[in-house]
Scaffold this active site. Sequence first.
Site, PDB file in Angstrom:
ATOM      1  N   GLU A 122       1.016  13.955   0.268  1.00  0.00           N
ATOM      2  CA  GLU A 122      -0.099  13.084   0.652  1.00  0.00           C
ATOM      3  C   GLU A 122      -1.238  13.870   1.301  1.00  0.00           C
ATOM      4  O   GLU A 122      -2.052  13.308   2.026  1.00  0.00           O
ATOM      5  CB  GLU A 122       0.430  11.988   1.579  1.00  0.00           C
ATOM      6  CG  GLU A 122       1.328  11.031   0.812  1.00  0.00           C
ATOM      7  CD  GLU A 122       2.156  10.188   1.736  1.00  0.00           C
ATOM      8  OE1 GLU A 122       1.744   9.063   2.029  1.00  0.00           O
ATOM      9  OE2 GLU A 122       3.226  10.662   2.168  1.00  0.00           O
TER      10      GLU A 122
ATOM     11  N   SER B  70       3.652   6.645  -0.133  1.00  0.00           N
ATOM     12  CA  SER B  70       2.734   6.133  -1.156  1.00  0.00           C
ATOM     13  C   SER B  70       3.402   5.740  -2.472  1.00  0.00           C
ATOM     14  O   SER B  70       2.899   6.033  -3.549  1.00  0.00           O
ATOM     15  CB  SER B  70       1.637   7.157  -1.448  1.00  0.00           C
ATOM     16  OG  SER B  70       0.891   7.393  -0.293  1.00  0.00           O
TER      17      SER B  70
ATOM     18  N   TYR C 106      -1.510   2.136  -6.451  1.00  0.00           N
ATOM     19  CA  TYR C 106      -2.161   2.727  -5.296  1.00  0.00           C
ATOM     20  C   TYR C 106      -3.472   3.420  -5.662  1.00  0.00           C
ATOM     21  O   TYR C 106      -4.173   3.923  -4.807  1.00  0.00           O
ATOM     22  CB  TYR C 106      -1.201   3.677  -4.573  1.00  0.00           C
ATOM     23  CG  TYR C 106      -0.238   2.891  -3.725  1.00  0.00           C
ATOM     24  CD1 TYR C 106      -0.399   2.800  -2.350  1.00  0.00           C
ATOM     25  CD2 TYR C 106       0.792   2.165  -4.316  1.00  0.00           C
ATOM     26  CE1 TYR C 106       0.459   2.046  -1.583  1.00  0.00           C
ATOM     27  CE2 TYR C 106       1.655   1.401  -3.553  1.00  0.00           C
ATOM     28  CZ  TYR C 106       1.484   1.350  -2.189  1.00  0.00           C
ATOM     29  OH  TYR C 106       2.332   0.591  -1.432  1.00  0.00           O
TER      30      TYR C 106
ATOM     31  N   ARG D 160       2.070   0.915  10.661  1.00  0.00           N
ATOM     32  CA  ARG D 160       1.903  -0.161   9.671  1.00  0.00           C
ATOM     33  C   ARG D 160       3.268  -0.525   9.117  1.00  0.00           C
ATOM     34  O   ARG D 160       4.013   0.348   8.669  1.00  0.00           O
ATOM     35  CB  ARG D 160       0.985   0.290   8.526  1.00  0.00           C
ATOM     36  CG  ARG D 160       0.530  -0.879   7.649  1.00  0.00           C
ATOM     37  CD  ARG D 160      -0.133  -0.423   6.361  1.00  0.00           C
ATOM     38  NE  ARG D 160       0.867  -0.005   5.395  1.00  0.00           N
ATOM     39  CZ  ARG D 160       0.828   1.144   4.723  1.00  0.00           C
ATOM     40  NH1 ARG D 160      -0.147   2.003   4.898  1.00  0.00           N
ATOM     41  NH2 ARG D 160       1.787   1.435   3.859  1.00  0.00           N
TER      42      ARG D 160
ATOM     43  N   ASP E  47       5.409  -2.532   6.331  1.00  0.00           N
ATOM     44  CA  ASP E  47       5.313  -3.134   4.996  1.00  0.00           C
ATOM     45  C   ASP E  47       6.403  -4.183   4.841  1.00  0.00           C
ATOM     46  O   ASP E  47       7.566  -3.936   5.166  1.00  0.00           O
ATOM     47  CB  ASP E  47       5.459  -2.059   3.912  1.00  0.00           C
ATOM     48  CG  ASP E  47       4.267  -1.097   3.877  1.00  0.00           C
ATOM     49  OD1 ASP E  47       3.206  -1.445   4.436  1.00  0.00           O
ATOM     50  OD2 ASP E  47       4.406  -0.010   3.292  1.00  0.00           O
TER      51      ASP E  47
ATOM     52  N   GLU F 265       9.640  -1.200   5.336  1.00  0.00           N
ATOM     53  CA  GLU F 265       9.536   0.099   6.008  1.00  0.00           C
ATOM     54  C   GLU F 265       8.427   0.062   7.036  1.00  0.00           C
ATOM     55  O   GLU F 265       7.619  -0.872   7.060  1.00  0.00           O
ATOM     56  CB  GLU F 265       9.218   1.200   4.981  1.00  0.00           C
ATOM     57  CG  GLU F 265       7.889   0.942   4.275  1.00  0.00           C
ATOM     58  CD  GLU F 265       7.173   2.217   3.837  1.00  0.00           C
ATOM     59  OE1 GLU F 265       7.604   3.326   4.198  1.00  0.00           O
ATOM     60  OE2 GLU F 265       6.150   2.089   3.140  1.00  0.00           O
TER      61      GLU F 265
ATOM     62  N   ASN G  65       5.379   2.738   8.665  1.00  0.00           N
ATOM     63  CA  ASN G  65       4.682   4.021   8.517  1.00  0.00           C
ATOM     64  C   ASN G  65       4.089   4.392   9.872  1.00  0.00           C
ATOM     65  O   ASN G  65       3.233   3.669  10.384  1.00  0.00           O
ATOM     66  CB  ASN G  65       3.561   3.882   7.477  1.00  0.00           C
ATOM     67  CG  ASN G  65       4.107   3.428   6.133  1.00  0.00           C
ATOM     68  OD1 ASN G  65       4.615   4.225   5.369  1.00  0.00           O
ATOM     69  ND2 ASN G  65       4.048   2.130   5.871  1.00  0.00           N
TER      70      ASN G  65
ATOM     71  N   GLY H 148      -2.530   5.371   6.633  1.00  0.00           N
ATOM     72  CA  GLY H 148      -3.807   5.903   6.173  1.00  0.00           C
ATOM     73  C   GLY H 148      -4.956   5.412   7.042  1.00  0.00           C
ATOM     74  O   GLY H 148      -4.942   4.294   7.550  1.00  0.00           O
TER      75      GLY H 148
HETATM   76  N1  LIG Z   1      12.905  -4.304  -2.551  1.00  0.00           N
HETATM   77  C1  LIG Z   1      11.710  -4.408  -3.130  1.00  0.00           C
HETATM   78  N2  LIG Z   1      11.386  -5.499  -3.865  1.00  0.00           N
HETATM   79  C2  LIG Z   1      10.192  -5.608  -4.481  1.00  0.00           C
HETATM   80  N3  LIG Z   1       9.232  -4.648  -4.426  1.00  0.00           N
HETATM   81  C3  LIG Z   1       9.494  -3.531  -3.714  1.00  0.00           C
HETATM   82  C4  LIG Z   1      10.737  -3.353  -3.036  1.00  0.00           C
HETATM   83  N4  LIG Z   1      10.706  -2.140  -2.422  1.00  0.00           N
HETATM   84  C5  LIG Z   1       9.511  -1.607  -2.702  1.00  0.00           C
HETATM   85  N5  LIG Z   1       8.769  -2.428  -3.470  1.00  0.00           N
HETATM   86  C6  LIG Z   1       7.401  -2.168  -3.929  1.00  0.00           C
HETATM   87  O1  LIG Z   1       7.126  -0.784  -3.838  1.00  0.00           O
HETATM   88  C7  LIG Z   1       6.123  -0.511  -2.847  1.00  0.00           C
HETATM   89  C8  LIG Z   1       6.469   0.746  -2.063  1.00  0.00           C
HETATM   90  O2  LIG Z   1       7.699   0.581  -1.422  1.00  0.00           O
HETATM   91  P1  LIG Z   1       7.943   1.009   0.084  1.00  0.00           P
HETATM   92  O3  LIG Z   1       9.356   0.710   0.416  1.00  0.00           O
HETATM   93  O4  LIG Z   1       6.904   0.404   0.976  1.00  0.00           O
HETATM   94  O5  LIG Z   1       7.802   2.602   0.020  1.00  0.00           O
HETATM   95  P2  LIG Z   1       6.572   3.613   0.210  1.00  0.00           P
HETATM   96  O6  LIG Z   1       5.351   2.808   0.517  1.00  0.00           O
HETATM   97  O7  LIG Z   1       6.995   4.468   1.333  1.00  0.00           O
HETATM   98  O8  LIG Z   1       6.512   4.384  -1.041  1.00  0.00           O
HETATM   99  C9  LIG Z   1       6.090  -1.770  -1.982  1.00  0.00           C
HETATM  100  O9  LIG Z   1       4.837  -1.944  -1.363  1.00  0.00           O
HETATM  101  C10 LIG Z   1       6.410  -2.865  -2.998  1.00  0.00           C
HETATM  102  O10 LIG Z   1       5.271  -3.178  -3.762  1.00  0.00           O
HETATM  103 MG   LIG Z   2       5.139   1.213   1.795  1.00  0.00          MG
END
Ligand SMILES: Nc1ncnc2c1ncn2[C@@H]1O[C@H](COP(=O)(O)OP(=O)(O)O)[C@@H](O)[C@H]1O
Ligand SMILES: [Mg+2]
Length: 316
Positions: free
Chosen positions: A13, A149, A220, A259, A261, A275, A277, A281
């Site tokens: 990143e 990301s 993204y 942040r 999520d 998760e 963060n 950003g």
């Molecule tokens: N269990 C889940 N069910 C549906 N969508 C998911 C799930 N886990 C992740 N996602 C999708 O993937 C994106 C990134 O996942 P995340 O766990 O936030 O990891 P990171 O942002 O660290 O890559 C989420 O914002 C969501 O859109």
């Molecule tokens: Mg995320």
Amino acid sequence: MRVAVLKGGDSLERQVSLRSGARVEHALERLGHEVVPIDVGPDLVDRLGAAAPDVAFVALHGRGGEDGTVQELLELLGVPYTASRPSACIRCMDKVLAKHALQDAGLPTPEFYAFSQAAFEELGAARALPAIEERLDFPIVVKPAGQGSALGVKFASTAADVPGAIVAAFSYDTKVLLERHVAGRDLAVSVLDGPDGPVALPVVEAVPHEEDFYDFEARYEIGRTTFTCPAELPPATAERARELALAAYRVLGCAGFARVDLMLDEASGELTVLEANVIPGLTDTSLLPLAAEAAGIGFDALIARVLDLAVARAAA
Ligand SMILES: Nc1ncnc2c1ncn2[C@@H]1O[C@H](COP(=O)(O)OP(=O)(O)O)[C@@H](O)[C@H]1O
Ligand SMILES: [Mg+2]
């Protein structure tokens, strides 16, 4: 004050971090501080020594900067720094640790199973996949424990997709998790600390353009996702999302800002935490600044507040 802005580094990143860092530098200059930009590399300790900053603003994302490594160094060097301490960084950077902490505290997070590479290579964990697939149902979300990301996050629609998704996730980390898929809306709640303690900012919703639904890496890219803030939600749902984010922030031990999520299950209305963060950003398209703006806190005020907290923590 003389403020060292730590940015860049060699994580995946890096580019986002350079943009976050540049924006932070401009804000600090407007606030009247002396800014020392540092692109983080092997000479970090020397450069910090030469700069002798009053405080460091950590604008790094991903491995090295967000996982507690740089924070540990700053602790050692006695340089006050923004946001979370090493323990919270380590916990949040590892989705498996973070999800266990959330679960132990009774906060909702999608059901999951985690494996190390060693479990596959030495313990034949692949043999356990059918049992997991049965419990989680398809599609199954496969992701590396180390966040970033949406890199390495894949949806497996059938059993045949799972091994490939796992191999892909192992290219980012030595630990992966298989998680229950939540069909619904993608929310983010930023938490900002302040004189009266941490507060949850208005909810942001990431609305993907239809064709990108299964392609997280595309989501993204600028223009392929629309961000709405405040998200159009029933008031009780928005309130619950903010309460959950604040609870997660506290349980994970975050400081300054973070942040969180979340997913909102379309069918059941249930909210779950994906998760947190610890260094979200800070670019002009990032979600934390957007949410702060919606709460009436402009970017410069946001940066000033986070910096004040760092100085106050060091003085305590
Ligand atoms: N269990 C889940 N069910 C549906 N969508 C998911 C799930 N886990 C992740 N996602 C999708 O993937 C994106 C990134 O996942 P995340 O766990 O936030 O990891 P990171 O942002 O660290 O890559 C989420 O914002 C969501 O859109
Ligand atoms: Mg995320």
